[in-house]
Design an enzyme around this catalytic site. Structure first.
Site, PDB file in Angstrom:
ATOM      1  N   ALA A  26       0.825  -1.209   0.000  1.00  0.00           N
ATOM      2  CA  ALA A  26       0.000   0.000   0.000  1.00  0.00           C
ATOM      3  C   ALA A  26       0.858   1.257   0.000  1.00  0.00           C
ATOM      4  O   ALA A  26       1.935   1.302   0.601  1.00  0.00           O
ATOM      5  CB  ALA A  26      -0.924   0.000   1.212  1.00  0.00           C
ATOM      6  N   ARG A  51      17.304  -2.401  14.292  1.00  0.00           N
ATOM      7  CA  ARG A  51      16.303  -2.388  13.233  1.00  0.00           C
ATOM      8  C   ARG A  51      15.818  -0.964  13.001  1.00  0.00           C
ATOM      9  O   ARG A  51      15.892  -0.117  13.899  1.00  0.00           O
ATOM     10  CB  ARG A  51      15.126  -3.305  13.588  1.00  0.00           C
ATOM     11  CG  ARG A  51      15.531  -4.747  13.821  1.00  0.00           C
ATOM     12  CD  ARG A  51      14.326  -5.642  14.035  1.00  0.00           C
ATOM     13  NE  ARG A  51      13.507  -5.747  12.845  1.00  0.00           N
ATOM     14  CZ  ARG A  51      13.717  -6.620  11.861  1.00  0.00           C
ATOM     15  NH1 ARG A  51      14.730  -7.469  11.920  1.00  0.00           N
ATOM     16  NH2 ARG A  51      12.903  -6.662  10.806  1.00  0.00           N
ATOM     17  N   HIS A  71      10.062 -20.850  50.011  1.00  0.00           N
ATOM     18  CA  HIS A  71      11.506 -21.071  50.161  1.00  0.00           C
ATOM     19  C   HIS A  71      11.832 -22.548  49.925  1.00  0.00           C
ATOM     20  O   HIS A  71      11.121 -23.425  50.439  1.00  0.00           O
ATOM     21  CB  HIS A  71      11.956 -20.667  51.575  1.00  0.00           C
ATOM     22  CG  HIS A  71      13.404 -20.995  51.845  1.00  0.00           C
ATOM     23  ND1 HIS A  71      14.430 -20.204  51.369  1.00  0.00           N
ATOM     24  CD2 HIS A  71      13.974 -22.019  52.535  1.00  0.00           C
ATOM     25  CE1 HIS A  71      15.573 -20.738  51.758  1.00  0.00           C
ATOM     26  NE2 HIS A  71      15.328 -21.840  52.467  1.00  0.00           N
TER      27      HIS A  71
END
Length: 474
Positions: free
Chosen positions: A118, A276, A453
């Site tokens: 597009a 990027r 724990h």
């Protein structure tokens, strides 16, 4: 309007994580919606070439490291040479499954799917070049740009001529050369360096900044660098790349400057992992009037661009390029698009207070909320407290003692403002603090929550106790 023109309430450009989230949300709100995606394979970066395939490879890397350390635990094990082809096969099976599900979601008819590229033909129209070569005009009331990002290659003399790999090649390699020079010091560089070294490859990492992971607490990067060096990797920080060339033996050479000298390193291959860049080329954004800032689409907290009816989401606009934020941005864009169409005030704003970030290196590292540097710039009074994994029972039993946890709390209220961790299962453990911050918990409230724990999770109670005491004493 001609018969060949399609018209929609909401058009999404890009079918990745952000785009799909936007389209799905828009449909749920009753908007006539279309997604335009011209990629050869549908699915988006995360599924096809990012998060999921990289973690599949890293899981093999982690198992290889465990086998390497078997003797520490009184065991005898030998993995032999890594079967890169088998690792790729496993990765492909997983990714085909993930991608198949996303493709089914995109193609099941909930919204229109146009397979093409597009470009804006005006503020409310797109020209779509379909994959079969035909053109289709699409008009819209609102739109969301979610075209993601692409690999960024630094302009180093000789790099293009010499040739290089990117993460795309690593993620689908059937075989790996014996040695790599990794350019970069961010998440992709560190994760791929971890994978390559675990597969028995020699790794040299060259980073421009003085440390790695410059968006995080500097101590996190320091721990990872030290851990990588213990594994035999060579790390060079604070460099300026000068040139790349082939060697007479068929290898590749990188020359860089440091503050004091000029150095060269050689390897069989170069991996470019310098980050990027947003994918905006060919969209016709300038013609439409969509403003860019530092290469990214500039958006408001409502995810609106400079055109109020055009929104953006994901890597193409985000300050943090991670999937969960892209999804949230896409959802907010769609919700606000629906309100815009109805002439209502836009109800949703993006809040990065709980922004998460994680790196699946070894050790892992992760962070949530504000950093000390950000709080200093904002003038927010704060206190910090840390605790090391080498003094924590469960991590000592596991043999995973590199790293630490750090909590940041408001100096007077004690509210937790941020946290970072480098160490075992960091990308999992950070979520405890994310939940606490979501409810605006104080360090004292976190401390009051029971922790079993011995577990890794209970390590958070030690800095929480220190902060609770310091805040109550002030």
């Amino acid at each position: 309007m001609t018969e060949s023109t399609l018209s929609f309430d909401f058009v999404v450009i890009g079918g990745g994580s952000a785009g799909y989230a936007a389209a799905r949300t828009a449909v749920s709100l009753g908007l006539k919606t279309a997604v335009i995606d011209g990629a050869e394979v549908l699915g988006g970066l995360c599924i096809l070439r990012g998060c999921m395939p990289s973690k599949a490879l890293i899981e093999s890397a982690n198992r290889a490291i465990s086998i390497r350390r078997a003797e520490e635990f009184g065991l005898k094990a030998s993995a032999g040479a890594a079967d890169i082809a088998a690792i790729r096969k496993r990765k492909r099976v997983l990714i085909d499954d993930f991608a198949g599900y996303r493709q089914e979601q995109l193609q099941k008819g909930t919204f229109a799917l146009l397979r093409g590229r597009a470009a804006f033909a005006g503020p409310k129209a797109l020209e779509v070049t379909l994959r079969d070569g035909e053109c289709q005009r699409v008009e819209f009331t609102t739109a969301c740009i979610a075209t993601g990002s692409q690999i960024k290659v630094p302009p180093v003399p000789g790099l293009q001529e010499t040739g290089f790999w990117t993460s795309d090649e690593i993620l689908d390699a059937e075989a790996l050369p014996g040695s790599f020079i990794v350019l970069g010091g961010g998440a992709i560089a560190l994760e791929m360096a971890h994978y390559l070294e675990s597969m028995g490859r020699s790794v040299t990492l060259v980073q421009r900044s003085k440390g790695v992971l410059t968006n995080m607490d500097p101590e996190c990067g320091e721990v990872i660098v030290e851990a990588f060096r213990k594994r035999g990797m060579k790390i060079h920080c604070g460099t300026h790349l000068q040139s790349v060339e082939k060697t007479a033996e068929g290898g590749k050479r990188v020359t860089f400057k440091t503050e004091t000298d000029t150095e060269t390193v050689e390897a069989d291959e170069i991996l470019v992992a310098t980050g990027r860049a947003p994918s905006t080329m060919g969209l016709g954004l300038q013609e439409a009037g969509v403003v860019l800032k530092h290469g990214k689409i500039e958006v408001s907290p409502t995810m609106q661009t400079s055109l109020p009816h055009v929104f953006a989401a994901g890597d193409v606009c985000s300050p943090v390029d991670v999937v969960h934020i892209a999804i949230q941005q896409g959802e907010i864009a769609a919700q606000n698009a629906a309100a815009f169409i109805q002439g209502k005030a836009l109800p949703q704003k993006m809040d990065y207070r709980l922004a998460l970030f994680g790196v699946f290196s070894a050790p892992q590292t992760a962070a949530v909320g504000a950093t000390e540097e950000e709080l200093k710039k904002a003038g927010v009074p704060y206190r910090t407290a840390s605790y090391p994994f080498n003094d924590h029972g469960k991590s000592m039993v596991m043999g995973e003692t590199e790293g630490f946890v750090k909590l940041i709390a408001h100096a007077t209220s004690g509210e937790i403002l941020g946290a970072c961790i480098v160490g075992p299962e960091a990308t999992e453990l950070i979520h405890e603090i994310t939940v606490a911050m979501a409810f605006r918990s104080t360090a004292a409230q976190l401390l009051a929550i029971p922790h079993y724990h011995p577990t890794l999770s209970e390590i958070w109670t030690y800095p929480a106790e220190e902060l609770a005491d310091s805040v109550s004493a002030s």
